[in-house]
Design a protein around this motif. Structure first.
Motif, PDB file in Angstrom:
ATOM      1  N   SER A 146     -66.640  12.828 -31.490  1.00  0.00           N
ATOM      2  CA  SER A 146     -68.020  13.293 -31.345  1.00  0.00           C
ATOM      3  C   SER A 146     -68.682  12.599 -30.172  1.00  0.00           C
ATOM      4  N   THR A 147     -69.725  13.228 -29.648  1.00  0.00           N
ATOM      5  CA  THR A 147     -70.444  12.668 -28.511  1.00  0.00           C
ATOM      6  C   THR A 147     -71.898  13.087 -28.570  1.00  0.00           C
ATOM      7  N   LEU A 148     -72.739  12.310 -27.906  1.00  0.00           N
ATOM      8  CA  LEU A 148     -74.158  12.630 -27.781  1.00  0.00           C
ATOM      9  C   LEU A 148     -74.588  12.298 -26.368  1.00  0.00           C
ATOM     10  N   VAL A 149     -75.236  13.248 -25.699  1.00  0.00           N
ATOM     11  CA  VAL A 149     -75.708  13.074 -24.331  1.00  0.00           C
ATOM     12  C   VAL A 149     -77.201  13.330 -24.307  1.00  0.00           C
ATOM     13  N   GLY A 150     -77.960  12.416 -23.704  1.00  0.00           N
ATOM     14  CA  GLY A 150     -79.400  12.555 -23.683  1.00  0.00           C
ATOM     15  C   GLY A 150     -79.982  12.321 -22.295  1.00  0.00           C
ATOM     16  N   LEU A 151     -81.094  12.980 -22.023  1.00  0.00           N
ATOM     17  CA  LEU A 151     -81.852  12.795 -20.789  1.00  0.00           C
ATOM     18  C   LEU A 151     -83.308  12.580 -21.180  1.00  0.00           C
ATOM     19  N   GLU A 152     -83.908  11.522 -20.623  1.00  0.00           N
ATOM     20  CA  GLU A 152     -85.230  11.121 -21.083  1.00  0.00           C
ATOM     21  C   GLU A 152     -86.134  10.847 -19.887  1.00  0.00           C
ATOM     22  N   ALA A 153     -87.395  11.267 -20.001  1.00  0.00           N
ATOM     23  CA  ALA A 153     -88.424  10.988 -18.997  1.00  0.00           C
ATOM     24  C   ALA A 153     -89.497  10.126 -19.651  1.00  0.00           C
ATOM     25  N   ARG A 154     -89.766   8.959 -19.058  1.00  0.00           N
ATOM     26  CA  ARG A 154     -90.691   8.008 -19.665  1.00  0.00           C
ATOM     27  C   ARG A 154     -91.853   7.718 -18.720  1.00  0.00           C
ATOM     28  N   SER A 155     -93.040   7.639 -19.284  1.00  0.00           N
ATOM     29  CA  SER A 155     -94.222   7.248 -18.512  1.00  0.00           C
ATOM     30  C   SER A 155     -95.156   6.467 -19.417  1.00  0.00           C
ATOM     31  N   GLU A 156     -96.288   6.051 -18.860  1.00  0.00           N
ATOM     32  CA  GLU A 156     -97.254   5.293 -19.642  1.00  0.00           C
ATOM     33  C   GLU A 156     -97.815   6.105 -20.800  1.00  0.00           C
ATOM     34  N   TRP A 157     -97.970   7.403 -20.601  1.00  0.00           N
ATOM     35  CA  TRP A 157     -98.691   8.212 -21.587  1.00  0.00           C
ATOM     36  C   TRP A 157     -97.797   9.197 -22.347  1.00  0.00           C
ATOM     37  N   ALA A 158     -96.545   9.386 -21.896  1.00  0.00           N
ATOM     38  CA  ALA A 158     -95.692  10.360 -22.582  1.00  0.00           C
ATOM     39  C   ALA A 158     -94.219  10.035 -22.351  1.00  0.00           C
ATOM     40  N   ASP A 159     -93.405  10.323 -23.365  1.00  0.00           N
ATOM     41  CA  ASP A 159     -91.950  10.258 -23.267  1.00  0.00           C
ATOM     42  C   ASP A 159     -91.391  11.611 -23.701  1.00  0.00           C
ATOM     43  N   LEU A 160     -90.467  12.154 -22.925  1.00  0.00           N
ATOM     44  CA  LEU A 160     -89.810  13.411 -23.262  1.00  0.00           C
ATOM     45  C   LEU A 160     -88.306  13.165 -23.297  1.00  0.00           C
ATOM     46  N   ARG A 161     -87.637  13.737 -24.278  1.00  0.00           N
ATOM     47  CA  ARG A 161     -86.202  13.547 -24.384  1.00  0.00           C
ATOM     48  C   ARG A 161     -85.549  14.837 -24.862  1.00  0.00           C
ATOM     49  N   ALA A 162     -84.417  15.170 -24.251  1.00  0.00           N
ATOM     50  CA  ALA A 162     -83.577  16.269 -24.705  1.00  0.00           C
ATOM     51  C   ALA A 162     -82.166  15.725 -24.890  1.00  0.00           C
ATOM     52  N   GLU A 163     -81.489  16.161 -25.933  1.00  0.00           N
ATOM     53  CA  GLU A 163     -80.149  15.654 -26.183  1.00  0.00           C
ATOM     54  C   GLU A 163     -79.280  16.746 -26.798  1.00  0.00           C
ATOM     55  N   VAL A 164     -77.992  16.596 -26.567  1.00  0.00           N
ATOM     56  CA  VAL A 164     -76.998  17.500 -27.138  1.00  0.00           C
ATOM     57  C   VAL A 164     -76.033  16.654 -27.951  1.00  0.00           C
ATOM     58  N   GLU A 165     -75.870  17.014 -29.207  1.00  0.00           N
ATOM     59  CA  GLU A 165     -74.976  16.311 -30.126  1.00  0.00           C
ATOM     60  C   GLU A 165     -73.801  17.249 -30.425  1.00  0.00           C
ATOM     61  N   TRP A 166     -72.589  16.779 -30.147  1.00  0.00           N
ATOM     62  CA  TRP A 166     -71.406  17.632 -30.289  1.00  0.00           C
ATOM     63  C   TRP A 166     -70.350  16.930 -31.129  1.00  0.00           C
ATOM     64  N   ALA A 167     -69.726  17.693 -32.023  1.00  0.00           N
ATOM     65  CA  ALA A 167     -68.601  17.199 -32.816  1.00  0.00           C
ATOM     66  C   ALA A 167     -67.461  18.197 -32.707  1.00  0.00           C
ATOM     67  N   ALA A 168     -66.242  17.702 -32.563  1.00  0.00           N
ATOM     68  CA  ALA A 168     -65.074  18.557 -32.446  1.00  0.00           C
ATOM     69  C   ALA A 168     -64.643  19.087 -33.806  1.00  0.00           C
ATOM     70  N   ASP A 169     -63.775  20.087 -33.792  1.00  0.00           N
ATOM     71  CA  ASP A 169     -63.135  20.522 -35.033  1.00  0.00           C
ATOM     72  C   ASP A 169     -62.329  19.350 -35.607  1.00  0.00           C
ATOM     73  N   GLN A 170     -62.301  19.265 -36.929  1.00  0.00           N
ATOM     74  CA  GLN A 170     -61.437  18.277 -37.568  1.00  0.00           C
ATOM     75  C   GLN A 170     -60.311  19.010 -38.290  1.00  0.00           C
ATOM     76  N   ASP A 171     -59.151  19.009 -37.645  1.00  0.00           N
ATOM     77  CA  ASP A 171     -57.968  19.669 -38.200  1.00  0.00           C
ATOM     78  C   ASP A 171     -56.966  18.681 -38.776  1.00  0.00           C
ATOM     79  N   ASP A 172     -57.200  17.386 -38.554  1.00  0.00           N
ATOM     80  CA  ASP A 172     -56.317  16.364 -39.111  1.00  0.00           C
ATOM     81  C   ASP A 172     -56.814  16.035 -40.515  1.00  0.00           C
TER      82      ASP A 172
END
Length: 697
Positions: free
Chosen positions: A602-628
């Protein structure tokens, strides 16, 4: 208007009006953190200089990930998954290990509940009032006992104050809600300085939390496509109406609170707290059973509800001084009376679980000494745990038992130049006695570890640890023998199980600069007589049989994290981060069979914009098939979840007031956790919007 207010207003305006200008990286705030962690070692090292995998979650990251349970709060951390039994019960799974191998602590003392007994049992530790959560990945047996063979989650809630509040009083209040389950929440905490006493000051702490939610929305069918296909294949006349759109029996109501009093003086503190936790929650999945009515017809019922209560008292103290060979003493003691009832759909109580327990630990920190020009540090400690556990009722799956555990440990650390050498050992005696028959099993365990760390440059740290540990089986692994309606299983222990022995190695590398951080941990553990619960394919009382058994096994994998300050865009600093983890676990023999409930890549990738008055974040959370998968275990499809978060601090004169909006699973994707017993009947929530208002004072 003050100069500061003018500057804050200008910053807010410039975020809208400023052109898209790239600012030199040197102007950005550094990403690197030297936060001290106390869970991994009594010597309290920075997280980036610990040889084993350790991290902490606090501040904005903790508020963003905050969920109803500890397991779901930490699920997005690299190397961590959860047992997910709905929103009411979810315990952490670390590197594929859960149950009695993962200790959940409250400021260093166990949760003293029944959560390790079964995944449907909630952890009686409240995440809503947590100030910081530390995670140790890998064995922490030397410090916290054999129940920490797979890792430790330590929740710091501040219920016993350790520092004086600024201006005599401080605190925080949070209220919020969510759309997928019509949920509401409120939590608050405060510390107030009461006055002076004997060269120190008295500080009072109070906190409380309340959460309530209805059954939550799901993207499609409650049952997975694989399970529906299997049922149609086995039952040609299968025409039962399938649950769709809402996962039934996932409503919950939680209330908790605490009061604490500390005496804080120049050389340390001493304090006591009392707390309570009351939770009423449903167990999803429709674990049905059949009851014979007077007319001879069978009526199918389902939907267990759990009514949980805990009352707890804690004492904690730390004192700096000259204690012969030692410079600091730490003492923690906790007592809890826990009970939960499993209530059947008819309203009758099926099983009552109770757990009364004591736990304490004393740590003595050595004075630093010189040895051949090197600095020698260390600590010794003693820990004890007493447990009186029972499960009473027609569906009690384990026998009432009393357990005791006593352990002594020592760790030493030698530092010379860029090198650090660590060595530690623990002796532990564990005893379990069945109350009704007097049958008793006793185990002596000896665990050792050694590690080397080196910092060849200012920005690079390398470490390797080798260990050999022994874990005694738990009462559930030994004595279970009966139906457990909440999990839909007939659970069978093995009273002849012996100690579980692990031999392993872990390597860590960290690159630390002011602009980016890279961390990677790799591990390999070889087990003799690894104890696990597996489905046998048989049935008893209409339920599938799950048997605790032992087999040689091997776990290997890694987790990696990357964080970077990328560039500046107007008033915003742009920050990127990514994490990935993988574990492979098999029995060790001629067939190398897969072990059950192991998380996928599994993996998680995020991009974030930070300032004094606001923080914005977008992220993608991915998990592979579990065949084992293990025998009788269905594969699990992977998923991709898209999440977005917005934090606003709208008032220049009230910077400690924030508004949080989040959208989780924005694409309304079906997602199931392979680590959950309920993965094929209980998906994660669908699209969910949350809002919260938090104020600090």
């Amino acid at each position: 208007m003050s100069v500061k207010s003018h500057l804050l207003r200008y910053a807010a305006a410039s975020a809208v009006a400023a052109p898209l200008v790239w600012t030199p990286v040197g102007a950005l705030e550094p990403v690197r953190s030297d936060e001290i962690v106390v869970t991994a070692s009594p010597l309290e090292r920075p997280a980036e200089e610990t040889i084993i995998g350790v991290s902490s979650l606090s501040g904005e990251a903790l508020q963003r990930n905050l969920a109803n349970t500890i397991g779901e709060t930490l699920r997005r951390e690299p190397g961590v998954s959860s047992t997910y039994f709905g929103p009411g019960a979810s315990r952490p799974v670390i590197r594929g290990l859960g149950g009695d191998r993962i200790r959940v602590l409250s400021a260093g003392i166990g949760s003293i509940d029944a959560s390790a007994t079964s995944p449907d049992h909630a952890v009686a530790v409240e995440p809503a009032t947590a100030e910081k959560i530390e995670i140790v990945r890998g064995t922490a047996m030397l410090l916290y006992g054999s129940s920490a063979a797979g890792g430790v989650v330590n929740v710091f809630d501040g219920r016993i104050p350790t520092t004086l509040p600024e201006d005599g009083v401080d605190g925080a209040l949070r209220v919020g809600g969510s759309t997928a389950d019509d949920g509401v929440e409120a939590a608050g905490a405060f510390d107030i300085r009461l006055g002076e006493l004997g060269g120190g000051a008295l500080v009072f702490h109070g906190d409380g939390a309340y959460r309530e939610a209805e059954d939550y929305d799901i993207p499609g069918f409650a049952e997975s496509a694989r399970l529906r296909a299997l049922e149609e294949e086995e039952h040609d006349d299968h025409d039962e109406e399938e649950a769709f759109g809402v996962l039934e029996n996932t409503a919950f109501e939680t209330k908790s609170g605490a009061a604490g009093l500390s005496w804080i003086f120049d050389r340390g503190f001493a304090g006591v707290s009392g707390s309570f936790a009351d939770t009423l929650y449903g167990v999803p999945g429709g674990h049905a059973h059949e009851e014979e009515e007077e007319n001879g017809e069978a009526e199918e019922e389902g939907g267990v509800t759990i009514d949980l209560r805990q009352r707890r008292i804690d004492f904690r103290s730390e004192v700096d001084g000259d204690f012969a060979l030692f410079k600091k003493a730490k003492l923690r003691v906790g007592y809890a009376d826990y009970e939960h009832k499993e209530i059947e759909p008819s309203g009758e109580v099926g099983t009552v679980f109770s757990n009364e327990g004591w736990e304490g630990r004393l740590e003595l920190i050595d004075k630093t000494r010189s040895l051949a020009g090197a600095a020698l540090d260390g600590a010794v400690g003693f820990q004890w745990r007493l447990r009186d556990f029972s499960a009473l009722g027609e569906e009690a799956f384990t026998l009432p038992a009393k357990s005791s555990q006593y352990g002594v440990f020592a760790v030493k650390e030698l530092t010379t130049g860029p090198w650090r050498f660590e060595l530690g050992g623990r002796y532990e005696n564990t005893s379990h006695r069945v109350v009704e028959t007097g049958f008793e099993r006793s185990f002596d365990g000896l665990s050792v570890s050694g590690g080397v760390g080196v910092k060849p440059t200012k920005s690079l740290f390398l470490g390797v640890t080798a260990f050999r540990t022994e874990r005694a089986p738990s009462t559930e692994e030994l004595f279970s023998n009966g139906p457990h309606l909440a999990t839909g299983a007939f659970e069978v222990g093995d009273p002849t199980l012996g100690k579980e022995t692990a031999l392993g190695v872990e390597a860590a590398a960290r690159i630390l600069t002011d602009r980016f951080v890279f961390r990677i941990n790799g591990f390999y553990t070889d087990y003799d007589d690894f104890i696990f619960e597996a489905q046998t394919g048989e049935e008893e009382d209409g339920l599938p049989v799950f048997q605790f058994m032992a087999a040689n096994a091997a776990f290997r994998g890694f987790e990696a994290e990357f964080e970077a300050e990328l560039f500046q865009l107007g008033a915003f600093d742009i920050h990127g981060d990514a994490g990935i983890d993988y574990v492979r676990a098999t029995t060790r023999g001629q067939t190398d069979d897969d072990l059950p409930r192991i998380p996928p890549l599994s993996t998680l990738v995020g991009l974030e914009a930070r300032s004094e008055w606001a923080d914005l974040r977008a992220e993608v959370e991915w998990a592979a098939d579990q065949d084992d998968v293990a025998a009788f275990e269905l594969p699990t499809d992977g998923y991709t979840l898209v999440n977005a978060y917005l934090t606003l601090r709208p008032f220049a004169t009230a910077r400690r007031l924030s508004l949080r909006l989040s959208g989780e699973n924005l694409t309304d994707e079906e997602a199931r956790l392979h680590t959950s017993f309920l993965k094929d009947v209980a998906p994660l929530p669908g699209r969910n919007f949350k809002f919260a208002v938090r104020g600090e004072f």
